[in-house]
Design a protein around this motif. Structure first.
Motif, PDB file in Angstrom:
ATOM      1  N   ARG A 249       7.043 -51.414 -48.266  1.00  0.00           N
ATOM      2  CA  ARG A 249       6.214 -50.367 -47.667  1.00  0.00           C
ATOM      3  C   ARG A 249       5.546 -50.854 -46.390  1.00  0.00           C
ATOM      4  NH1 ARG A 249       2.895 -48.247 -53.029  1.00  0.00           N
ATOM      5  NH2 ARG A 249       4.694 -47.563 -54.250  1.00  0.00           N
ATOM      6  N   LEU A 250       5.063 -52.083 -46.410  1.00  0.00           N
ATOM      7  CA  LEU A 250       4.368 -52.628 -45.239  1.00  0.00           C
ATOM      8  C   LEU A 250       5.308 -52.755 -44.047  1.00  0.00           C
ATOM      9  CD1 LEU A 250       2.238 -55.306 -47.073  1.00  0.00           C
ATOM     10  CD2 LEU A 250       1.310 -53.399 -45.728  1.00  0.00           C
ATOM     11  N   VAL A 251       6.507 -53.248 -44.286  1.00  0.00           N
ATOM     12  CA  VAL A 251       7.472 -53.375 -43.193  1.00  0.00           C
ATOM     13  C   VAL A 251       7.821 -52.001 -42.643  1.00  0.00           C
ATOM     14  CG1 VAL A 251       9.827 -54.085 -42.614  1.00  0.00           C
ATOM     15  CG2 VAL A 251       8.382 -55.573 -44.021  1.00  0.00           C
ATOM     16  N   ARG A 252       8.009 -51.043 -43.532  1.00  0.00           N
ATOM     17  CA  ARG A 252       8.303 -49.686 -43.069  1.00  0.00           C
ATOM     18  C   ARG A 252       7.132 -49.113 -42.288  1.00  0.00           C
ATOM     19  NH1 ARG A 252       9.948 -45.046 -47.326  1.00  0.00           N
ATOM     20  NH2 ARG A 252       7.691 -44.900 -47.611  1.00  0.00           N
ATOM     21  N   ARG A 253       5.903 -49.377 -42.747  1.00  0.00           N
ATOM     22  CA  ARG A 253       4.710 -48.886 -42.059  1.00  0.00           C
ATOM     23  C   ARG A 253       4.616 -49.463 -40.651  1.00  0.00           C
ATOM     24  NH1 ARG A 253      -0.871 -50.086 -45.009  1.00  0.00           N
ATOM     25  NH2 ARG A 253      -0.080 -48.414 -46.365  1.00  0.00           N
ATOM     26  N   HIS A 254       4.787 -50.777 -40.538  1.00  0.00           N
ATOM     27  CA  HIS A 254       4.676 -51.414 -39.226  1.00  0.00           C
ATOM     28  C   HIS A 254       5.834 -51.012 -38.318  1.00  0.00           C
ATOM     29  CE1 HIS A 254       1.214 -53.549 -40.496  1.00  0.00           C
ATOM     30  NE2 HIS A 254       1.831 -54.402 -41.284  1.00  0.00           N
ATOM     31  N   SER A 255       7.013 -50.826 -38.891  1.00  0.00           N
ATOM     32  CA  SER A 255       8.161 -50.396 -38.085  1.00  0.00           C
ATOM     33  C   SER A 255       7.946 -49.001 -37.531  1.00  0.00           C
ATOM     34  CB  SER A 255       9.445 -50.435 -38.925  1.00  0.00           C
ATOM     35  OG  SER A 255       9.751 -51.749 -39.337  1.00  0.00           O
ATOM     36  N   SER A 256       7.426 -48.103 -38.372  1.00  0.00           N
ATOM     37  CA  SER A 256       7.170 -46.736 -37.908  1.00  0.00           C
ATOM     38  C   SER A 256       6.042 -46.695 -36.887  1.00  0.00           C
ATOM     39  CB  SER A 256       6.839 -45.826 -39.096  1.00  0.00           C
ATOM     40  OG  SER A 256       5.629 -46.233 -39.714  1.00  0.00           O
ATOM     41  N   GLY A 257       5.208 -47.748 -36.873  1.00  0.00           N
ATOM     42  CA  GLY A 257       4.134 -47.834 -35.890  1.00  0.00           C
ATOM     43  C   GLY A 257       4.563 -48.409 -34.560  1.00  0.00           C
ATOM     44  N   GLY A 258       5.873 -48.739 -34.410  1.00  0.00           N
ATOM     45  CA  GLY A 258       6.378 -49.169 -33.112  1.00  0.00           C
ATOM     46  C   GLY A 258       6.899 -50.596 -33.064  1.00  0.00           C
ATOM     47  N   ARG A 259       6.756 -51.371 -34.147  1.00  0.00           N
ATOM     48  CA  ARG A 259       7.262 -52.739 -34.147  1.00  0.00           C
ATOM     49  C   ARG A 259       8.731 -52.765 -34.563  1.00  0.00           C
ATOM     50  NH1 ARG A 259       1.871 -53.679 -35.907  1.00  0.00           N
ATOM     51  NH2 ARG A 259       0.868 -55.406 -34.797  1.00  0.00           N
ATOM     52  N   GLY A 260       9.463 -53.757 -34.050  1.00  0.00           N
ATOM     53  CA  GLY A 260      10.801 -54.011 -34.543  1.00  0.00           C
ATOM     54  C   GLY A 260      10.725 -54.560 -35.953  1.00  0.00           C
ATOM     55  N   VAL A 261      11.864 -54.589 -36.657  1.00  0.00           N
ATOM     56  CA  VAL A 261      11.860 -55.016 -38.054  1.00  0.00           C
ATOM     57  C   VAL A 261      11.370 -56.452 -38.179  1.00  0.00           C
ATOM     58  CG1 VAL A 261      13.303 -55.458 -40.069  1.00  0.00           C
ATOM     59  CG2 VAL A 261      13.678 -53.400 -38.710  1.00  0.00           C
ATOM     60  N   ARG A 262      11.803 -57.343 -37.298  1.00  0.00           N
ATOM     61  CA  ARG A 262      11.371 -58.739 -37.379  1.00  0.00           C
ATOM     62  C   ARG A 262       9.870 -58.859 -37.166  1.00  0.00           C
ATOM     63  NH1 ARG A 262      13.805 -63.897 -33.930  1.00  0.00           N
ATOM     64  NH2 ARG A 262      12.368 -65.468 -34.786  1.00  0.00           N
ATOM     65  N   ALA A 263       9.370 -58.165 -36.143  1.00  0.00           N
ATOM     66  CA  ALA A 263       7.929 -58.207 -35.870  1.00  0.00           C
ATOM     67  C   ALA A 263       7.144 -57.576 -37.010  1.00  0.00           C
ATOM     68  CB  ALA A 263       7.621 -57.495 -34.551  1.00  0.00           C
TER      69      ALA A 263
END
Length: 212
Positions: free
Chosen positions: A164-178
């Protein structure tokens, strides 16, 4: 969910009174989703305006303040919230029931707190508030337990929270690695801090995968 809603319904006071129910738990455990479901369920059961949601995330320090303090990379840690402002709002909600009280929220598109996104109307009888650190005994946080009728702990398996956290940060504009680096660097240690306070809560609720 039916048992959880029934437990929340048992906490709703008589008309003209107000209580606070607190939901604690680590990042991405499902606190916000549960809070919304409880508020919607209580309003269906008892009538519109019976319950309202007050998220701790509205008391994130702004990006400007985080930069000033040199902790922008720790956003979401316990020391990056205005706990005094949050407590003042909860006390006001319990003391002032004759007019609307406006409540801030956090905007995940702007990545900033936003004033007055929610409102608690005079007729609200149960305020459902949620945030990572509501069960913390740290200075400035321990008073929350005295204000709330109960604190509940919301949890889900760590692997699900990380997803969930990775999906949240990705949807907020970060790449998957970031997004993964952000989750591991900041959210995971924050979650470990929160877990220590699990036993301070009256009820433990386990959430499943988020619905699409």
């Amino acid at each position: 969910m039916s048992d959880t809603l029934a437990a929340a319904a048992a906490l709703v006071p008589d008309a003209g009174q107000r209580r606070v129910l607190g939901l604690a738990g680590p990042p991405a455990a499902g606190k916000s989703t549960l809070a919304r479901e409880l508020v919607d369920g209580l309003n269906r059961r008892f009538g519109p305006g019976t319950a309202a949601n007050v998220p701790l995330d509205g008391f994130h320090l702004s990006n400007a303040q985080l930069e000033r303090l040199g902790v922008a990379d720790r956003k979401g840690a316990i020391f990056t919230f205005d706990v005094d402002g949050y407590l003042a709002l909860l006390r006001r909600l319990l003391a002032e029931r004759s007019r609307d009280v406006y409540v801030p929220d956090y905007d995940r598109t702007l990545h900033e707190p936003i004033a007055a996104r929610h409102v608690v109307a005079p007729g609200v009888r149960l305020v459902v508030t949620e945030g990572n650190y509501l069960a913390s005994p740290a200075e400035g946080w321990r008073e929350i337990a005295d204000l709330a009728i109960e604190l509940w702990y919301v949890e889900t398996p760590d692997e699900e929270r990380l997803r969930r956290l990775v999906r949240r940060h990705s949807s907020g504009g970060r790449g998957v690695r970031a997004a993964r680096e952000r989750a591991h660097h900041n959210d995971v240690p924050n979650g470990e801090l929160v877990k220590v306070d699990r036993d301070r809560c009256a009820r433990v609720i386990t959430t499943g995968p988020w619905r699409s």
